[in-house]
Structure formats: C-alpha cells, structure tokens
Motif scaffolding. Structure first.
Motif, PDB file in Angstrom:
ATOM      1  N   ASP A  82       0.854  -1.191   0.000  1.00 20.46           N
ATOM      2  CA  ASP A  82       0.000   0.000   0.000  1.00 20.46           C
ATOM      3  C   ASP A  82       0.890   1.242   0.000  1.00 20.46           C
ATOM      4  O   ASP A  82       1.872   1.293   0.749  1.00 20.46           O
ATOM      5  CB  ASP A  82      -0.883   0.002   1.254  1.00 20.46           C
ATOM      6  CG  ASP A  82      -1.798   1.210   1.259  1.00 20.46           C
ATOM      7  OD1 ASP A  82      -2.927   1.116   0.739  1.00 20.46           O
ATOM      8  OD2 ASP A  82      -1.374   2.277   1.760  1.00 20.46           O
ATOM      9  N   ALA A  87       5.752   4.306   2.693  1.00 16.74           N
ATOM     10  CA  ALA A  87       5.971   4.287   1.243  1.00 16.74           C
ATOM     11  C   ALA A  87       5.782   5.688   0.647  1.00 16.74           C
ATOM     12  O   ALA A  87       5.866   6.698   1.349  1.00 16.74           O
ATOM     13  CB  ALA A  87       5.052   3.259   0.603  1.00 16.74           C
ATOM     14  N   ALA A 116       1.887  -5.545   3.070  1.00 15.63           N
ATOM     15  CA  ALA A 116       2.571  -6.812   3.390  1.00 15.63           C
ATOM     16  C   ALA A 116       2.001  -7.486   4.627  1.00 15.63           C
ATOM     17  O   ALA A 116       1.817  -8.706   4.659  1.00 15.63           O
ATOM     18  CB  ALA A 116       4.068  -6.544   3.585  1.00 15.63           C
TER      19      ALA A 116
HETATM   20  C1  LIG Z   1       9.585   0.182   2.573  1.00 11.94           C
HETATM   21  S1  LIG Z   1       8.494  -1.025   3.235  1.00 11.94           S
HETATM   22  C2  LIG Z   1       7.179  -0.905   2.106  1.00 11.94           C
HETATM   23  C3  LIG Z   1       5.890  -1.469   2.619  1.00 11.94           C
HETATM   24  C4  LIG Z   1       4.794  -1.469   1.566  1.00 11.94           C
HETATM   25  N1  LIG Z   1       4.396  -0.126   1.241  1.00 11.94           N
HETATM   26  C5  LIG Z   1       3.584  -2.275   2.020  1.00 11.94           C
HETATM   27  O1  LIG Z   1       2.528  -1.688   2.236  1.00 11.94           O
HETATM   28  O2  LIG Z   1       3.719  -3.499   2.141  1.00 11.94           O
HETATM   29  C6  LIG Z   1       9.298  -2.517   2.772  1.00 11.94           C
HETATM   30  C7  LIG Z   1       9.029  -3.637   3.769  1.00 11.94           C
HETATM   31  O3  LIG Z   1       7.725  -4.186   3.548  1.00 11.94           O
HETATM   32  C8  LIG Z   1       7.729  -5.557   3.835  1.00 11.94           C
HETATM   33  N2  LIG Z   1       7.315  -6.275   2.622  1.00 11.94           N
HETATM   34  C9  LIG Z   1       7.027  -5.742   1.428  1.00 11.94           C
HETATM   35  N3  LIG Z   1       6.614  -6.682   0.552  1.00 11.94           N
HETATM   36  C10 LIG Z   1       6.654  -7.850   1.242  1.00 11.94           C
HETATM   37  C11 LIG Z   1       6.331  -9.205   0.904  1.00 11.94           C
HETATM   38  N4  LIG Z   1       5.882  -9.544  -0.321  1.00 11.94           N
HETATM   39  N5  LIG Z   1       6.480 -10.148   1.847  1.00 11.94           N
HETATM   40  C12 LIG Z   1       6.925  -9.835   3.075  1.00 11.94           C
HETATM   41  N6  LIG Z   1       7.224  -8.567   3.457  1.00 11.94           N
HETATM   42  C13 LIG Z   1       7.102  -7.600   2.550  1.00 11.94           C
HETATM   43  C14 LIG Z   1       9.128  -5.922   4.321  1.00 11.94           C
HETATM   44  O4  LIG Z   1       9.148  -5.792   5.730  1.00 11.94           O
HETATM   45  C15 LIG Z   1       9.946  -4.827   3.670  1.00 11.94           C
HETATM   46  O5  LIG Z   1      11.167  -4.619   4.375  1.00 11.94           O
END
Ligand SMILES: C[S@@+](CC[C@H](N)C(=O)[O-])C[C@H]1O[C@@H](n2cnc3c(N)ncnc32)[C@H](O)[C@@H]1O
Length: 250
Positions: A82, A87, A116
């Motif tokens: 999201d 983000a 996530a």
């Molecule tokens: C900068 S944040 C972005 C989060 C993103 N905007 C969201 O809503 O999922 C990045 C973190 O999201 C998590 N993340 C994102 N995609 C993921 C996935 N497919 N599986 C597990 N963790 C995920 C991890 O903790 C990662 O370090």
C-alpha cells in the motif's frame, strides 16, 4: 486529457493481488515513477515511459513526478503493498507541502494496495484479528530510541504487532535488539511469524515461539508478525494456524 498524479500500491507481489483500480491507472499512464524493483513490475508499452530510481531518493522522485504531472503528464508513482504504509504517498505530500503553490491544485489520488502485513496475516491465519499496530524497525528516518519506545509501549498495551523493514545488512543489530526487548517482556511461547516474499515464487512462512526466534530469520523481504498475549497457534498436519481471538477478557 489533462495531467494528474496517482500514487498506487502494487500489492505484495502477485499480479492477482493488484487492484483493478491500480491496473486501470497504469493502463492510462504516460509515466511510471518508482524504486527500481517496483517499476520493474510494470509491463513496458508504447507511450509509457518508465522512470526507475534508487531507494533513498524518495523526495527527488516525488518532486520529479509532481513536476511531470504539472506539465500535463498522467503520472503513476508506484509503491509495493500500500502506498500509504511506509511508502511513497507521504513522500509525495511532503514534496507538495514544501513545493511551489501550484502543486497543491494538482489532481492527486492515492490508490490503495494490499500491504505486506495483511498478505502475511492471511497466509498465517488471522494473527491481526484483534487490536494491532505496525512498526517500521528501520532507523533511517527516526532515532532507534523512538523505535524501542514504541515497541515497549505496544507490548505494554498488548497489541499484536507487525514489523516492517526488520533487518538489513546495513542495520543487522536493530532487530536483534527488538527480539531482546520482546523476550524480556513477553512469555516464551508468544507466536512469531516470519513471512518472507509473500505472494511471490520465493514465499516462505515460518511460525516459531518467541524463544526460537532468531535475528537471521528476517531480512528486508520479510515482515514479522508477533502475537498478543491472546494469540493462539492451532497445530495440525502441515502449517499451523495462528489467530488472535476477537475478544479480550475484562
Ligand atoms: C519500505 S516497506 C514498504 C511497505 C509497503 N508499502 C507495504 O505496504 O507493504 C518494505 C518492507 O515491507 C515488507 N514487505 C514488502 N513486501 C513484502 C512481501 N511480499 N512479503 C513480506 N514482506 C514484505 C518488508 O518488511 C519490507 O522490508
């Protein structure tokens, strides 16, 4: 058609988890802007320019996108999950607030995506089924003391918790410290879910009691879910179910 800016969430990885609203915005876009691996998830086509940039350039990227939208382009800024959760949506609005006054009049829309922690929770069962909170464990944009304060208060309030950005090569020690704080305050059996690369071909889910949780079980593709004191594990053949009941005792 006049220009505008959509800040869109691509979900956790699987194309099936991208909303139709985001798919439609991408189909109409002239420009897609974002972090390199997220832009790589958008199919190239004629009439679409892809602008991929490095991770730590969020404000420049936001200003670039706003400038193009002001010039009449139909711009989509992409985030994983999201766009409002750790983000690009906040980065764009920070740039709007600091930028030229005409940016405030642009058509800017935030298009939600599946974050996530919700994708991971769905895989595990319903660990976030009662009150919960999300904490970004990265201390890139805030001091570690604040991370730890929020963690301690979340434990005291008995929230289930989701940890984003748990552990990177540049910051290996923060998550180890967070586990120490959890071990001091929560029972040994507290369920911890390590959900890596959820909804991608590399997906891996691991459910362990807090005593068995190790820092190396997390990386930057992992979201970590920690249960509240009421969270249960239902053992069965295959992966266990982790869930938090809807009610808490008086
Ligand atoms: C900068 S944040 C972005 C989060 C993103 N905007 C969201 O809503 O999922 C990045 C973190 O999201 C998590 N993340 C994102 N995609 C993921 C996935 N497919 N599986 C597990 N963790 C995920 C991890 O903790 C990662 O370090």
């Amino acid at each position: 058609m006049s220009g505008g800016l959509a800040i869109a969430g691509l979900g956790p990885g699987d194309d099936a988890l991208v909303t139709p609203e985001v798919t439609a915005a991408l189909a109409e876009a002239t420009d897609v802007v974002g972090y390199i691996p997220y832009v790589a998830r958008v199919a190239p086509r004629e009439g679409l320019t892809l602008h991929a940039s490095d991770n730590r350039e969020e404000l420049d990227r936001a200003a670039h996108a706003l400038g193009m939208a002001a010039a009449g382009r139909r711009v989509v800024v992409v985030s994983s999950g999201d766009p409002g959760v750790f983000a690009m949506a906040s980065a764009v609005f920070e740039a709007v607030e600091a930028g030229p006054p005409h940016w405030r009049d642009l058509d800017i829309r935030v298009l939600p995506g599946i974050t996530a922690m919700l994708a991971a929770a769905a895989r595990a069962g319903a660990p976030l089924g009662h009150d919960f909170c999300a904490i970004n464990l990265s201390d890139n944009l805030k001091p570690w003391a604040l991370v730890e304060k929020r963690l301690r208060l979340a434990i005291e309030a008995d929230f289930a918790m989701a940890f984003y950005n748990p552990r990177s090569k540049a910051r290996p020690e923060g998550f180890a410290r967070a586990l120490d704080v959890l071990r001091d305050a929560c029972g040994d059996a507290r369920p911890v879910v390590f959900a890596r690369a959820v909804s991608t071909p590399e997906e891996a889910l691991r459910v362990v009691p807090l005593t068995e949780a190790r820092p190396e079980m997390a990386d930057m593709r992992t979201v970590v879910l920690v249960g509240s004191s009421l969270t249960q594990i239902i053992a069965r053949n295959g992966a266990p179910i982790v869930y938090t009941p809807r009610s808490a005792p008086e």
